[in-house]
Design an enzyme around this catalytic site. Structure first.
Site, PDB file in Angstrom:
ATOM      1  N   ASP A  32       0.836  -1.200   0.000  1.00 32.71           N
ATOM      2  CA  ASP A  32       0.000   0.000   0.000  1.00 32.71           C
ATOM      3  C   ASP A  32       0.877   1.259   0.000  1.00 32.71           C
ATOM      4  O   ASP A  32       2.109   1.176   0.052  1.00 32.71           O
ATOM      5  CB  ASP A  32      -0.954  -0.021   1.203  1.00 32.71           C
ATOM      6  N   ASP A 101       0.326   5.855 -13.433  1.00 37.81           N
ATOM      7  CA  ASP A 101      -0.097   4.975 -14.516  1.00 37.81           C
ATOM      8  C   ASP A 101      -1.424   5.509 -15.048  1.00 37.81           C
ATOM      9  O   ASP A 101      -2.344   5.785 -14.273  1.00 37.81           O
ATOM     10  CB  ASP A 101      -0.284   3.556 -13.966  1.00 37.81           C
ATOM     11  N   ASP A 209      -0.730   3.226 -20.269  1.00 40.24           N
ATOM     12  CA  ASP A 209      -1.010   1.812 -20.492  1.00 40.24           C
ATOM     13  C   ASP A 209      -1.539   1.566 -21.912  1.00 40.24           C
ATOM     14  O   ASP A 209      -2.491   2.238 -22.337  1.00 40.24           O
ATOM     15  CB  ASP A 209      -2.069   1.388 -19.467  1.00 40.24           C
ATOM     16  N   GLU A 272       3.183   2.845 -23.202  1.00 40.54           N
ATOM     17  CA  GLU A 272       3.348   1.398 -23.398  1.00 40.54           C
ATOM     18  C   GLU A 272       2.695   1.061 -24.729  1.00 40.54           C
ATOM     19  O   GLU A 272       1.506   1.320 -24.917  1.00 40.54           O
ATOM     20  CB  GLU A 272       2.673   0.621 -22.264  1.00 40.54           C
ATOM     21  N   HIS A 344       6.091  -5.438 -14.318  1.00 37.50           N
ATOM     22  CA  HIS A 344       5.118  -6.304 -13.638  1.00 37.50           C
ATOM     23  C   HIS A 344       4.454  -7.304 -14.579  1.00 37.50           C
ATOM     24  O   HIS A 344       3.650  -8.110 -14.134  1.00 37.50           O
ATOM     25  CB  HIS A 344       4.055  -5.421 -12.981  1.00 37.50           C
ATOM     26  N   ASP A 345       4.750  -7.220 -15.875  1.00 35.86           N
ATOM     27  CA  ASP A 345       4.164  -8.145 -16.851  1.00 35.86           C
ATOM     28  C   ASP A 345       5.163  -9.171 -17.366  1.00 35.86           C
ATOM     29  O   ASP A 345       4.800 -10.019 -18.193  1.00 35.86           O
ATOM     30  CB  ASP A 345       3.631  -7.369 -18.066  1.00 35.86           C
TER      31      ASP A 345
END
Ligand code: NOJ
Length: 570
Positions: A32, A101, A209, A272, A344-345
């Site tokens: 968090d 993001d 994104d 991205e 993270h992907d």
């Protein structure tokens, strides 16, 4: 880009925080904002310039926050808007920036815009999303009645039937992530207003994104086209209709005018862009066009599989070299590269491109980092990469949490694939590899949480953790600090030209960077063999070692996974 005054981000290194897995402050097992605030000193100590924060907005968490139900709030799971303000202040106070993001190809299906859109075909927001009747001559719900044959990024069709209206809505990702219709000017204005709201609040830019999917190739009558059939699947490829569509540059230029006018200089705008070509990337990142500062391209993370990421195949280092080299050349005179191995992907770089065995884990992690950070472009470090976090030892399908992995497993097994093989691919390629909690120390749960972590901590945290490396000058962490400092200090690293050497060599990845008569020679051995450096690159002889990842030894020999940054004698 003026060569005399390169933008600030050419000297910058960005660090990605995936908040769910970064640091938990309230014991619920989920990272968090309170946790990020606790770890700001780690970021300052590393020396990074920018933090990219993955989504913390209110969300049903169907895709860990990439399904947003309120663009101007913070999910109670992650904390409060005040804590986000505190984070901006804490980072600014230490000379760092915060990039949010921006997920605007789609919203959550629980976003009020979609709830309204779905409420009736006559809703004033109906056209904010992509609603279409069943395929001509077919009844709603009939197999194959979807408006197009597109395969979704998370398996299955890209269309979901809304029983109430008998129409389908488009979702390129999960069914809980309906695509916004950017053809509608009201949608665009609503997004721009939200972006201005964040900038007014003090954030320093956006990581956008899948931003090159916002323009779909739609006919004047609203028609969308089927894609070419995909082998082994009852679907077609959506990408020709959705990747960098006809209005993408127009939309980004409009966004630029509406949102960034007068404040662009201080911001970081990174898109991205899956499936982007070098030619497109030049257009996206040419400063004169007013679109983006840089993009994430996917070519180099697409070399170790066949068609789908879950069909892995061995990587040839030479292919990696060819690909990265082409991007360096392609964006040499116009535009700018983002440099990344991990996010993270993606599976963890040391497991994927390096060698995470006990013998070579440290050396290959530092070698890969040197290679990346010495390219021309802006490097991105993903949480845990700075101290060599590796893929997790997942067992059965029940160990995975990610919607992409779980959907793929279900679809592949339903289509008759061998579950053991599907699992083997998941273990290698699943996004959950990147999402295990950050390993802060050797204590139970690695200092991530006092509760039960939402995804188990990698058991290797006992040996591989930030605390163990903090004061060790030979550690992966210390090596990252040096690389980041080198970019700050040496204009050749930030701005120098890139020239690939030894293009035909399978293991030795070598290049020069040059600026105003100064030069650096970078040599990286991407394998477990040794190489005769003096024979391969005579210019390495007598060179000064600016930075290396192994203790100095015979300068003529390149040891397994050795990387050296050299200043050749003139
Ligand atoms: C790309 C993001 O990085 C990924 O995590 C997400 O699942 C998709 N876009 C959909 O938002």
């Amino acid at each position: 880009m003026s060569p005399e005054h390169p933008p600030w981000w050419t000297r910058a290194v960005v660090y990605q925080v995936y908040p769910r897995s970064f640091q938990d402050s309230d014991g619920d097992g989920i990272g968090d904002l309170g946790g990020v605030l606790q770890r700001v000193d780690h970021l300052a100590d590393l020396g990074v310039d920018v933090v990219w924060l993955s989504p913390v907005y209110p969300s049903p968490q169907a895709d860990n926050g990439y399904d947003i139900s309120d663009y101007t709030g913070v999910d109670p799971l992650f904390g409060t808007l005040e804590q986000l303000d505190d984070l901006v202040a804490a980072l600014h106070g230490r000379g760092m920036k915060l990039v949010m993001d921006l997920v605007v190809n789609h919203t959550s299906d629980e976003h009020p815009w979609f709830v309204e859109s779905r409420s009736s075909p006559d809703s004033p927001k109906r056209d904010w999303y992509w609603w279409r009747p069943p395929r001509e001559g077919m009844a709603a719900g009939q197999p194959g009645a979807e408006p197009t044959n597109w395969h979704g990024f998370f398996s299955g069709p890209t269309w979901e039937l809304d029983e109430a209206s008998g129409e389908y809505y488009l979702h390129l990702f999960d069914r809980k992530q309906p695509d916004l219709n950017w053809e509608n000017p009201e949608v665009r204005q609503a997004v721009y207003a939200m972006m201005r709201w964040w900038l007014d609040r003090g954030v320093d830019g956006f990581r956008m994104d899948v931003i090159n999917l916002i323009s779909k190739d739609v006919g004047p009558d609203g028609a969308l086209q089927d894609g070419p059939a995909l082998p082994g699947l009852p679907y077609g490829d959506a990408t020709p209709s959705v990747v960098s569509g006809p209005r993408i540059h127009e939309f980004l230029q409009e966004m630029h005018r509406e949102v960034f006018t007068g404040r662009r200089e201080q911001l970081l705008l990174v898109g991205e862009t899956p499936g982007v070509t070098v030619e497109d990337a030049r257009l996206f990142t040419d400063p004169a066009r007013g679109e983006l500062d840089m993009v994430f391209q996917f070519e180099h993370v697409g070399l170790d599989f066949e068609g789908s990421k879950f069909r892995p195949r061995p990587l040839r280092m030479r292919d990696l070299k060819t690909s990265l080299g082409r991007w360096q050349t392609g964006l040499a005179d116009v535009g700018w590269n983002s440099l990344y191995w991990d996010n993270h992907d993606q599976p963890r770089a040391v497991s994927r491109f390096g060698d995470d065995s006990a013998r070579f884990r440290r050396d290959s992690a530092t070698c890969l980092a040197t290679l990346l950070h010495l390219h021309r472009g802006t490097p991105y470090v993903y949480q845990g990469e700075e101290f060599g976090m590796a893929n997790a030892p997942f067992g059965g399908v029940e160990d995975f949490r990610d919607v992409e992995s779980l959907n793929h497993f279900a679809q592949a097994v339903a289509h008759g694939e061998d579950p053991a093989e599907v699992l083997a691919a998941l273990r290698r390629m699943s996004r959950d590899n990147a999402r295990t909690p950050v390993q802060w120390d050797a204590s139970p749960n690695a200092g991530f949480t006092t509760g039960t972590p939402w995804l188990p901590v990698n058991p290797d945290h006992v040996a591989w953790n930030a605390a163990a490396q903090r004061d060790d000058p030979t550690s992966v962490l210390a090596h990252h600090r040096r690389l980041i400092a080198l970019r700050h200090d040496d204009p050749v690293v930030a701005s120098g030209d890139f020239t690939m050497l030894l293009p035909e060599h399978d293991d030795v990845y070598a290049f020069t960077r040059a600026l105003d008569g100064a030069a650096l020679l970078v040599v990286c051995n991407l394998g477990p063999g040794t190489h005769d450096l003096a024979g391969l690159l005579p210019e390495a002889r007598g060179a000064e070692v600016v930075l290396g990842n192994l203790p100095e030894d015979d300068p003529a020999v390149l040891r397994p996974w050795e990387a050296r940054v050299l200043r050749p004698v003139r």
